[in-house]
Each structure stands twice: as structure tokens, then as C-alpha cells.
Design an enzyme around this catalytic site. Structure first.
Site, short mmCIF file in Angstrom:
data_model
loop_
_atom_site.label_atom_id
_atom_site.label_comp_id
_atom_site.label_asym_id
_atom_site.label_seq_id
_atom_site.Cartn_x
_atom_site.Cartn_y
_atom_site.Cartn_z
N SER A 1 0.83 -1.20 0.00
CA SER A 1 0.00 0.00 0.00
C SER A 1 0.86 1.25 0.00
CB SER A 1 -0.92 -0.01 1.22
OG SER A 1 -0.17 -0.26 2.39
N ASN B 1 -4.45 5.87 -0.50
CA ASN B 1 -3.76 6.04 0.78
C ASN B 1 -3.12 7.42 0.92
OD1 ASN B 1 -4.52 3.64 1.77
ND2 ASN B 1 -2.51 2.70 1.80
N HIS C 1 -3.44 -3.02 -5.48
CA HIS C 1 -3.68 -2.65 -4.09
C HIS C 1 -5.17 -2.76 -3.77
CE1 HIS C 1 -3.93 0.58 -0.79
NE2 HIS C 1 -3.62 -0.58 -0.26
N GLU D 1 -6.51 -0.71 -6.90
CA GLU D 1 -5.65 0.21 -7.64
C GLU D 1 -4.62 -0.62 -8.39
OE1 GLU D 1 -5.06 4.20 -5.05
OE2 GLU D 1 -4.50 2.39 -3.98
#
Ligand code: CAA
Length: 281
Positions: A116, A188, A137, A149
Site C-alpha cells: 500500500s 492512501n 492494491h 488500484e
């Protein structure tokens, strides 16, 4: 692609294996710790039972579970076409694993990382075939959150990224967004500063943990409060992620608050250890 491999079966790895099997893939899950394999099987059985009860599965849960093999031996991945690594968020561990996978997999197999926050270029550089490495991800809980992702490093072969995006959408049933190889990718980079701000608010005594969470649930329509979400993600993971983001961007908003570090040092990792900001014992 139908022969999928998953390395690492914590909460995220078990989730990735579950959606693979649900999508009809033949899945091999490898974890070197037998107790992790046992825990993951129990977690997955519970997750599928819940989905079955709610009428979310197109076939009996038992059929889905039967498509998964569990192993402690990486060599069992030899015939896999698409392998996702979901081990802990450590560059050294991931680099070592990718080197070992290179020796086992055929040259046209794809290696995806669920990191991540670690730049994918660093992982691709660890492979003798850098073009086969990319990021996928997922979000916790993987069987429930629709997004993945897909992240190409500068070394990633564009056809590998396209095949992976198609596989994630068509087989795994995910909504795909493409992100640049910057630590934190899209989600993130936005979510983590928000979560760290919630920890800083608690640290600064702005409000109680319950009121910080209630504020974001009842004031902003979040499905769960930020401190509850930190506990669900895992405070150890939160710390590793924020350290990677800070190392890349050198911006204060990514810096881990002392309160987060103290929880991790105390072994309070959140839900998985029974205690984090909240007590789950
Ligand atoms: N397969 C398919 N569907 C499933 C399932 C499974 N195995 N297990 C449960 N579901 C379904 C349920 O049937 C339910 O569907 P309905 O709403 O249609 O009834 C739905 O998923 C939600 O399940 P629950 O009722 O068990 O859960 P809930 O309503 O209490 O919600 C939650 C729980 C989904 C976790 C919600 O609180 C939420 O969305 N929280 C935020 C989660 C989040 O932000 N995740 C991202 C974390 S960040 C991250 O992961 C990235 C990182 O790198 C740090």
C-alpha cells in the site's frame, strides 16, 4: 489467466484468495506459518458463510473453498500464471520473496504486489524480469470493498498492466483505477493523512476517541470512525504505511504521531491483537 497464487494469508491475503476462488480461479495460497494458514481458512469460511447467508454467492460456499489449496511451500506456485504477494509491508521481505518467486515461476507469469505504500519500481528492480511486476492494491475487507488500484512501475510492461486490469475487473469483479507509482498511490495518499489527523486529535486531547469517531460517522457519513478504521487496518500496518509515505514525500501530514508508535511498541495492533485504540478482548 485462471491459475492464481497468493503468498501471505493474513486478513488481506485471505481476502484476495477468496475473491480469486469466487471468480472461478484455481488458487494456491502459500504461507510459511501453518497457524496463519489455519486462521485464514477459518476466516474465509466465516466470510463465505456470511456472504452465502445474505444470498451474495452464485454457488455453494463449499464449491468456492474447494478451488483453494493451502501450502507452506513456495514451490507449489510453480504452475501459477498470476501471483499476488500479500506479505507484511517490509521492503526487504518483499524483495527477497520476489527473488525466490523468479526462481520458481515461468517467465511469463505475472507478479503483483498488494503493497500500500512501497514504490513498485523498487519491487520490480528485485526481479530478473522487471516488466512482469506491478501493484494491485486492494482494500480491507477485500471481499466487500469494490476497489483495486492497479499500479505500473516505470519498468512494468504495459501489456502486463492491461491484462491485470482486465483480470481484476472481469474475473475478480473489482472496480479498477490506474494509479501512478507514487507511495500511497491514489487512495492512501488521501486516506492516511486523514487517519493520522484523527490520531493527532486524540493525542492533543481535542476529544475522546468515541467522539472523534462519532464526529466523522454522524457528521460526514463515514461508514466507520477513523480510529475504528485504524484498528481494523492494524496499527502496525498504519505505522509502516505512514513511514513509507513520509520517507517518499517528506511532508508532515504523513509523519507517524507518537501515539501511534507507542501503541505499536506496546503490542497494541488493533483488532488483530485484541487491543488498539479500542479493547476487543
Ligand atoms: N463476499 C461478498 N459480500 C460480503 C462478504 C463476502 N465474503 N461478506 C460480507 N459481505 C457483504 C454483506 O452481505 C453486506 O452486504 P449488504 O450491505 O448488501 O447487506 C456488506 O458486505 C457489508 O457487510 P457487513 O454487514 O458485515 O458489514 P457492515 O455493514 O458492518 O460494514 C464495513 C462493514 C464494510 C467494513 C464498513 O464499515 C466499511 O465500509 N468500513 C470502511 C472500510 C474501509 O474504509 N476500508 C478501507 C481501509 S484502507 C485499506 O484497506 C488500504 C490500506 O492499504 C490501508
Amino acid at each position: 489467466m485462471n491459475r492464481m497464487g497468493v503468498v501471505g494469508c493474513g486478513v488481506m491475503g485471505a481476502g484476495v484468495a477468496e475473491i480469486g476462488a469466487k471468480g472461478g480461479c484455481d488458487v494456491v495460497v502459500v504461507d510459511m506459518f501453518p497457524e496463519a494458514l489455519e486462521k485464514a481458512q477459518a476466516r474465509m469460511a466465516a466470510s463465505l458463510a456470511k456472504a452465502e447467508e445474505k444470498g451474495k454467492l452464485g454457488e455453494p460456499a463449499a464449491n468456492i473453498l474447494a478451488r483453494i489449496r493451502w501450502s507452506s511451500d513456495l514451490a507449489d506456485l510453480a504452475d501459477r500464471e498470476f501471483v499476488t504477494e500479500v506479505i507484511r509491508e517490509s521492503l526487504d521481505d518483499k524483495v527477497e520473496l520476489i527473488g525466490r518467486l523468479d526462481d520458481i515461476l515461468s517467465d511469463d507469469a505475472i507478479i503483483a504486489s498488494n503493497t500500500s505504500s512501497i514504490p513498485i519500481a523498487q519491487l520490480a528492480a528485485a526481479s530478473r524480469i522487471p516488466g512482469r511486476v506491478l501493484g494491485t492494491h486492494y482494500f480491507n475487507p477485500v471481499p466487500v470493498m469494490p476497489l483495486v488500484e492497479v499500479v505500473s512501475a516505470i519498468q512494468t510492461d504495459p501489456s502486463v498492466a492491461d491484462r491485470t486490469a482486465e483480470f481484476c475487473a472481469d474475473v475478480l469483479g473489482k472496480k479498477v483505477i490506474r494509479a501512478k507509482d507514487r507511495s500511497g498511490f491514489v487512495v492512501n495518499a488521501i486516506l492516511v493523512p486523514y487517519l493520522l489527523d484523527a490520531i493527532r486529535s486524540l493525542e492533543n486531547g481535542v476529544a475522546s476517541k468515541e467522539d472523534i469517531d462519532e464526529g466523522m460517522v454522524s457528521g460526514c457519513g463515514m461508514p466507520m470512525g477513523p480510529l475504528t478504521l485504524c484498528d481494523m487496518i492494524g496499527l502496525d500496518t498504519m505505522l509502516l504505511v505512514s513511514e513509507s509515505l513520509y520517507a517518499e514525500h517528506l511532508e508532515h501530514r504523513f509523519a507517524p504521531p507518537a501515539l501511534l508508535k507507542r501503541h505499536v511498541e506496546a503490542g497494541m495492533f488493533g483488532r488483530k491483537s485484541g487491543r488498539g485504540f479500542y479493547d476487543y478482548s
